[in-house]
Design a protein around this motif. Sequence first.
Motif, PDB file in Angstrom:
ATOM      1  N   MET A  33      39.767  39.624  50.018  1.00 12.78           N
ATOM      2  CA  MET A  33      40.174  40.969  50.131  1.00 12.78           C
ATOM      3  C   MET A  33      40.731  41.019  51.531  1.00 12.78           C
ATOM      4  O   MET A  33      40.106  40.563  52.458  1.00 12.78           O
ATOM      5  CB  MET A  33      39.290  41.732  49.609  1.00 12.78           C
ATOM      6  CG  MET A  33      39.950  43.196  49.344  1.00 12.78           C
ATOM      7  SD  MET A  33      38.534  44.483  48.843  1.00 12.78           S
ATOM      8  CE  MET A  33      38.263  43.916  47.244  1.00 12.78           C
ATOM      9  N   GLN A  34      41.991  41.720  51.510  1.00 18.03           N
ATOM     10  CA  GLN A  34      42.654  41.858  52.854  1.00 18.03           C
ATOM     11  C   GLN A  34      43.365  42.979  52.617  1.00 18.03           C
ATOM     12  O   GLN A  34      44.233  43.459  51.817  1.00 18.03           O
ATOM     13  CB  GLN A  34      43.514  40.593  53.218  1.00 18.03           C
ATOM     14  CG  GLN A  34      44.411  40.725  54.763  1.00 18.03           C
ATOM     15  CD  GLN A  34      45.180  39.742  54.993  1.00 18.03           C
ATOM     16  OE1 GLN A  34      45.670  39.226  53.926  1.00 18.03           O
ATOM     17  NE2 GLN A  34      45.483  39.575  56.467  1.00 18.03           N
ATOM     18  N   GLU A  35      43.316  44.012  53.673  1.00 23.40           N
ATOM     19  CA  GLU A  35      44.097  45.209  53.775  1.00 23.40           C
ATOM     20  C   GLU A  35      45.250  45.251  54.996  1.00 23.40           C
ATOM     21  O   GLU A  35      45.038  44.738  56.127  1.00 23.40           O
ATOM     22  CB  GLU A  35      43.095  46.449  54.391  1.00 23.40           C
ATOM     23  CG  GLU A  35      42.049  46.467  53.455  1.00 23.40           C
ATOM     24  CD  GLU A  35      41.680  47.999  53.222  1.00 23.40           C
ATOM     25  OE1 GLU A  35      42.244  48.668  53.622  1.00 23.40           O
ATOM     26  OE2 GLU A  35      40.366  48.184  52.797  1.00 23.40           O
ATOM     27  N   ASN A  36      46.553  45.060  54.325  1.00 17.95           N
ATOM     28  CA  ASN A  36      47.580  44.935  55.131  1.00 17.95           C
ATOM     29  C   ASN A  36      47.590  43.680  55.861  1.00 17.95           C
ATOM     30  O   ASN A  36      47.367  42.723  55.287  1.00 17.95           O
ATOM     31  CB  ASN A  36      48.097  46.113  55.939  1.00 17.95           C
ATOM     32  CG  ASN A  36      48.506  47.262  55.429  1.00 17.95           C
ATOM     33  OD1 ASN A  36      49.044  47.183  54.291  1.00 17.95           O
ATOM     34  ND2 ASN A  36      48.229  48.754  56.056  1.00 17.95           N
ATOM     35  N   LEU A  37      47.790  43.642  57.159  1.00 20.75           N
ATOM     36  CA  LEU A  37      47.815  42.294  58.059  1.00 20.75           C
ATOM     37  C   LEU A  37      46.191  42.254  58.615  1.00 20.75           C
ATOM     38  O   LEU A  37      45.951  41.500  59.682  1.00 20.75           O
ATOM     39  CB  LEU A  37      48.828  42.220  59.074  1.00 20.75           C
ATOM     40  CG  LEU A  37      50.035  42.371  58.096  1.00 20.75           C
ATOM     41  CD1 LEU A  37      51.093  42.363  59.406  1.00 20.75           C
ATOM     42  CD2 LEU A  37      50.385  40.986  57.574  1.00 20.75           C
ATOM     43  N   ILE A  41      38.411  39.363  54.219  1.00 15.58           N
ATOM     44  CA  ILE A  41      36.979  39.334  53.954  1.00 15.58           C
ATOM     45  C   ILE A  41      36.688  38.606  52.874  1.00 15.58           C
ATOM     46  O   ILE A  41      37.434  38.471  51.801  1.00 15.58           O
ATOM     47  CB  ILE A  41      36.151  40.800  53.578  1.00 15.58           C
ATOM     48  CG1 ILE A  41      36.551  41.518  54.723  1.00 15.58           C
ATOM     49  CG2 ILE A  41      34.670  40.520  53.000  1.00 15.58           C
ATOM     50  CD1 ILE A  41      36.245  43.188  54.311  1.00 15.58           C
ATOM     51  N   VAL A  42      35.850  37.543  52.802  1.00 18.35           N
ATOM     52  CA  VAL A  42      35.568  36.435  51.728  1.00 18.35           C
ATOM     53  C   VAL A  42      34.173  36.406  51.173  1.00 18.35           C
ATOM     54  O   VAL A  42      33.128  36.646  52.027  1.00 18.35           O
ATOM     55  CB  VAL A  42      35.829  35.012  52.181  1.00 18.35           C
ATOM     56  CG1 VAL A  42      35.647  33.889  51.173  1.00 18.35           C
ATOM     57  CG2 VAL A  42      37.218  34.966  52.838  1.00 18.35           C
ATOM     58  N   GLY A  43      34.065  36.501  49.955  1.00 17.52           N
ATOM     59  CA  GLY A  43      32.842  36.385  49.266  1.00 17.52           C
ATOM     60  C   GLY A  43      32.471  37.720  48.552  1.00 17.52           C
ATOM     61  O   GLY A  43      32.491  38.692  49.044  1.00 17.52           O
ATOM     62  N   GLU A 108      42.133  36.451  44.678  1.00 13.45           N
ATOM     63  CA  GLU A 108      42.316  37.205  45.770  1.00 13.45           C
ATOM     64  C   GLU A 108      43.185  38.321  45.748  1.00 13.45           C
ATOM     65  O   GLU A 108      43.825  38.568  44.614  1.00 13.45           O
ATOM     66  CB  GLU A 108      43.085  36.120  46.913  1.00 13.45           C
ATOM     67  CG  GLU A 108      44.424  35.868  46.206  1.00 13.45           C
ATOM     68  CD  GLU A 108      45.036  34.464  46.967  1.00 13.45           C
ATOM     69  OE1 GLU A 108      46.307  34.443  46.782  1.00 13.45           O
ATOM     70  OE2 GLU A 108      44.507  33.901  47.804  1.00 13.45           O
ATOM     71  N   GLU A 109      42.951  39.105  46.954  1.00  9.55           N
ATOM     72  CA  GLU A 109      43.576  40.727  46.633  1.00  9.55           C
ATOM     73  C   GLU A 109      44.113  41.046  47.923  1.00  9.55           C
ATOM     74  O   GLU A 109      43.327  40.751  49.137  1.00  9.55           O
ATOM     75  CB  GLU A 109      42.627  41.576  45.887  1.00  9.55           C
ATOM     76  CG  GLU A 109      42.967  42.974  45.807  1.00  9.55           C
ATOM     77  CD  GLU A 109      42.243  43.772  45.234  1.00  9.55           C
ATOM     78  OE1 GLU A 109      42.791  44.421  44.236  1.00  9.55           O
ATOM     79  OE2 GLU A 109      40.982  43.826  45.602  1.00  9.55           O
ATOM     80  N   ARG A 110      45.409  41.671  48.063  1.00 11.00           N
ATOM     81  CA  ARG A 110      45.691  42.305  49.407  1.00 11.00           C
ATOM     82  C   ARG A 110      46.436  43.385  49.121  1.00 11.00           C
ATOM     83  O   ARG A 110      46.834  43.782  48.147  1.00 11.00           O
ATOM     84  CB  ARG A 110      46.857  41.362  50.014  1.00 11.00           C
ATOM     85  CG  ARG A 110      47.298  41.831  51.384  1.00 11.00           C
ATOM     86  CD  ARG A 110      47.989  40.537  52.048  1.00 11.00           C
ATOM     87  NE  ARG A 110      48.866  41.265  53.085  1.00 11.00           N
ATOM     88  CZ  ARG A 110      49.566  40.454  53.990  1.00 11.00           C
ATOM     89  NH1 ARG A 110      49.812  39.260  53.422  1.00 11.00           N
ATOM     90  NH2 ARG A 110      50.123  41.090  55.015  1.00 11.00           N
TER      91      ARG A 110
END
Length: 119
Positions: A33-37, A41-43, A108-110
């Motif tokens: 998961m990632q917020e903008n740039l 976070i993995v797991g 995956e998610e952003r």
Amino acid sequence: MPTPARVAAFVAMVEAGQYVEAIEAFYVEDASMQENLGRTIVGRARLMDNERAALARNRIDARKGTIAIVDGDRVAIRWVFELTGKDSPTVVLDEIAWQRWDGDRIVEERFYYDPSQLR
């Protein structure tokens, strides 16, 4: 690829405020998961811990009427959240989540949003 019903079940869980439970039920073990740039976070366990920490800082309410578009293994969701901190006014966060699914789980998610909303 997820079915529209599976995505709708995910959306319903988030709209019901079951954020940590949704991560547990809908994300693969090594999801990211990632917020903008920002940092990625993995797991799933780390994602759940991160969500618990956010909930400890803020009351988070998802507005009803979320829009989700499913195209194969890609899903776009428009979320609108109200975030209320312990000593701060409520802010509205309007964001797009861009997800990649594998079968019926998120890999995956952003999130994309204007950070000025959080000021």
